[in-house]
Design a protein around this motif. Structure first.
Motif, mmCIF file in Angstrom:
data_model
loop_
_atom_site.group_PDB
_atom_site.id
_atom_site.type_symbol
_atom_site.label_atom_id
_atom_site.label_comp_id
_atom_site.label_asym_id
_atom_site.label_seq_id
_atom_site.Cartn_x
_atom_site.Cartn_y
_atom_site.Cartn_z
ATOM 1 N N LEU A 29 0.593 -5.413 -3.584
ATOM 2 C CA LEU A 29 -0.074 -4.394 -2.787
ATOM 3 C C LEU A 29 -1.538 -4.255 -3.193
ATOM 4 O O LEU A 29 -2.408 -4.020 -2.349
ATOM 5 C CB LEU A 29 0.647 -3.058 -2.941
ATOM 6 C CG LEU A 29 2.098 -3.040 -2.469
ATOM 7 C CD1 LEU A 29 2.759 -1.719 -2.815
ATOM 8 C CD2 LEU A 29 2.189 -3.296 -0.962
ATOM 9 N N LEU A 32 -3.816 -6.644 -1.375
ATOM 10 C CA LEU A 32 -4.099 -6.342 0.027
ATOM 11 C C LEU A 32 -5.369 -5.525 0.186
ATOM 12 O O LEU A 32 -5.850 -5.333 1.300
ATOM 13 C CB LEU A 32 -2.917 -5.607 0.668
ATOM 14 C CG LEU A 32 -1.618 -6.412 0.782
ATOM 15 C CD1 LEU A 32 -0.533 -5.575 1.445
ATOM 16 C CD2 LEU A 32 -1.828 -7.706 1.552
ATOM 17 N N PRO A 79 6.935 -6.436 -1.864
ATOM 18 C CA PRO A 79 6.878 -7.026 -0.520
ATOM 19 C C PRO A 79 6.635 -8.527 -0.485
ATOM 20 O O PRO A 79 7.158 -9.196 0.416
ATOM 21 C CB PRO A 79 5.722 -6.257 0.140
ATOM 22 C CG PRO A 79 5.700 -4.945 -0.557
ATOM 23 C CD PRO A 79 6.066 -5.243 -1.994
ATOM 24 N N PRO A 80 5.864 -9.127 -1.423
ATOM 25 C CA PRO A 80 5.691 -10.584 -1.332
ATOM 26 C C PRO A 80 6.967 -11.372 -1.560
ATOM 27 O O PRO A 80 7.063 -12.528 -1.139
ATOM 28 C CB PRO A 80 4.675 -10.879 -2.457
ATOM 29 C CG PRO A 80 4.032 -9.591 -2.785
ATOM 30 C CD PRO A 80 5.063 -8.544 -2.521
ATOM 31 N N THR A 85 9.987 -8.684 4.176
ATOM 32 C CA THR A 85 8.568 -8.344 4.304
ATOM 33 C C THR A 85 7.620 -9.469 3.905
ATOM 34 O O THR A 85 6.402 -9.315 4.018
ATOM 35 C CB THR A 85 8.243 -7.108 3.438
ATOM 36 O OG1 THR A 85 8.701 -7.338 2.097
ATOM 37 C CG2 THR A 85 8.914 -5.865 3.998
ATOM 38 N N ARG A 86 8.132 -10.591 3.426
ATOM 39 C CA ARG A 86 7.255 -11.635 2.902
ATOM 40 C C ARG A 86 6.273 -12.157 3.962
ATOM 41 O O ARG A 86 5.072 -12.287 3.689
ATOM 42 C CB ARG A 86 8.079 -12.791 2.339
ATOM 43 C CG ARG A 86 7.232 -13.900 1.697
ATOM 44 C CD ARG A 86 8.142 -14.902 1.007
ATOM 45 N NE ARG A 86 7.432 -16.047 0.469
ATOM 46 C CZ ARG A 86 6.839 -16.091 -0.724
ATOM 47 N NH1 ARG A 86 6.839 -15.008 -1.490
ATOM 48 N NH2 ARG A 86 6.237 -17.188 -1.155
ATOM 49 N N TRP A 89 3.583 -9.620 4.610
ATOM 50 C CA TRP A 89 2.616 -9.556 3.507
ATOM 51 C C TRP A 89 1.595 -10.682 3.620
ATOM 52 O O TRP A 89 0.397 -10.466 3.473
ATOM 53 C CB TRP A 89 3.366 -9.615 2.183
ATOM 54 C CG TRP A 89 2.481 -9.586 0.977
ATOM 55 C CD1 TRP A 89 1.890 -8.492 0.399
ATOM 56 C CD2 TRP A 89 2.063 -10.724 0.192
ATOM 57 N NE1 TRP A 89 1.147 -8.869 -0.687
ATOM 58 C CE2 TRP A 89 1.233 -10.240 -0.841
ATOM 59 C CE3 TRP A 89 2.327 -12.089 0.266
ATOM 60 C CZ2 TRP A 89 0.661 -11.072 -1.793
ATOM 61 C CZ3 TRP A 89 1.748 -12.926 -0.684
ATOM 62 C CH2 TRP A 89 0.923 -12.417 -1.693
ATOM 63 N N VAL A 259 4.909 -2.731 5.060
ATOM 64 C CA VAL A 259 3.981 -3.200 4.031
ATOM 65 C C VAL A 259 2.701 -2.382 4.058
ATOM 66 O O VAL A 259 2.165 -2.002 3.011
ATOM 67 C CB VAL A 259 3.679 -4.703 4.214
ATOM 68 C CG1 VAL A 259 2.664 -5.164 3.172
ATOM 69 C CG2 VAL A 259 4.960 -5.516 4.099
#
Length: 317
Positions: A29, A32, A79-80, A85-86, A89, A259
């Motif tokens: 996160l 990001l 998330p990764p 969620t990958r 992300w 995400v």
């Protein structure tokens, strides 16, 4: 227990390494927020000049090369790594670093060492297999279970707890222990890793969303077999094991929202240095330097704007 993270800042003049005993939490996160917010945060961690963390104890890391605009990253949670969620992300990470080359390092620290020209180190001989799970095991009830799917031929499916080594690291010994393990008629849930073994053609295919130290040398564990690494392409596992493994179809919009919401919560404001809080609570204890540094209000604002901009761009598109 710590959540160890390694950060490498690379350039034409060499590299420097920084570390944190708790920096792995939320690293996906943090990234990001984009390079302008993340690089000062990374540089605030302690400089490391001694041995690298033990590969099995390092849960996340990144190599940042501003001159080449290159980011190498790995993690073991968040998330990764979650199948759900990958992809979302990755979709958000690209616009966060426009013009950067971004790659996942499947072999973790050993991959970072190889990149900077350092001996990647030895492969651990001892393997710690994850236990097999029953079909109704509580571990499989959540949206992002820590599970590894093992399929054998066209009729056998097992699900292991992905809390220790990837099952591919066991080599043919994996086949020896599975007949006595709980089996599944099929598995329709999500997972973080998987392996398909075809004893007839003596082929093995494996994938993961996290890391395996020295991932490129897993074929050595299967002498006489053909071993394929599918990176994070679990769809290849689904194709090779029809009727045995079929995770739920992704919901791209819901994943993007999930995400973004986590990222905005992560960057909700400046984060205080935990060392100061611990020192105030325990004035007679010497506090170490393994905690994440503080995040400034400016960095937090920059990161929030990057994430919000991605939401506006998606809405406009």
């Amino acid at each position: 227990m710590g959540n160890r993270a390694t950060f490498v800042i690379a350039g034409a003049g060499g590299y420097e390494r920084r570390g944190s005993s708790s920096g792995a939490v939320g690293l996906g996160l943090d990234l990001l927020g984009g390079p302008d917010a993340v690089l000062p945060f990374v540089l605030g961690h302690r400089l490391e000049e001694g041995p690298w963390y033990d590969d099995d104890m390092c849960e996340a890391g990144a190599l940042i090369d501003p001159s080449r605009r290159l980011l190498l990253v790995f993690a073991q949670e968040g998330p990764p790594v979650a199948m759900r969620t990958r992809a979302a992300w990755w979709r958000l990470l690209g616009p966060a670093g426009p013009g950067w080359e971004i790659r996942w390092v499947y072999d973790g620290q050993s991959g970072l060492r190889t990149h900077v020209g350092v001996d990647p180190g030895p492969v651990r001989d001892t393997v710690y297999p994850g236990p097999a799970l029953e079909a109704g095991d509580e571990e499989l009830s959540g949206p992002d279970p820590m599970a590894a799917v093992v399929t054998v031929g066209s009729a056998r499916c097992h699900v292991l707890a992905h809390i220790d080594d990837h099952p591919v690291a066991e080599g043919p010994a994996l086949l020896d222990r599975l007949p006595a393990a709980p089996g599944h008629a099929a598995y329709a849930g999500r997972a973080e890793a998987g392996v398909h073994v075809d004893p007839v053609t003596r082929t093995v295919g494996w994938w993961l969303t996290g890391i395996v130290p020295h991932a490129g040398r897993m074929a050595d564990r299967w002498p006489g077999w053909t071993v394929e690494f599918w990176a994070d392409r679990w769809s290849e596992h689904v194709r090779r094991a029809p009727g045995l493994f079929g995770p739920p179809a992704p919901d791209p919009a819901a994943a993007l929202d999930a995400v973004r919401d986590e990222a905005l919560e992560r960057w909700a404001g400046p984060r205080d240095d935990p060392r100061a809080q611990l020192a105030a609570a325990h004035p007679h204890i010497v506090i170490g330097t393994g905690f994440p540094p503080a995040v400034t209000a400016r960095s937090a604002a920059l990161a929030r704007e990057v994430v919000r901009r991605s939401r506006r761009a998606a809405a406009a598109g």
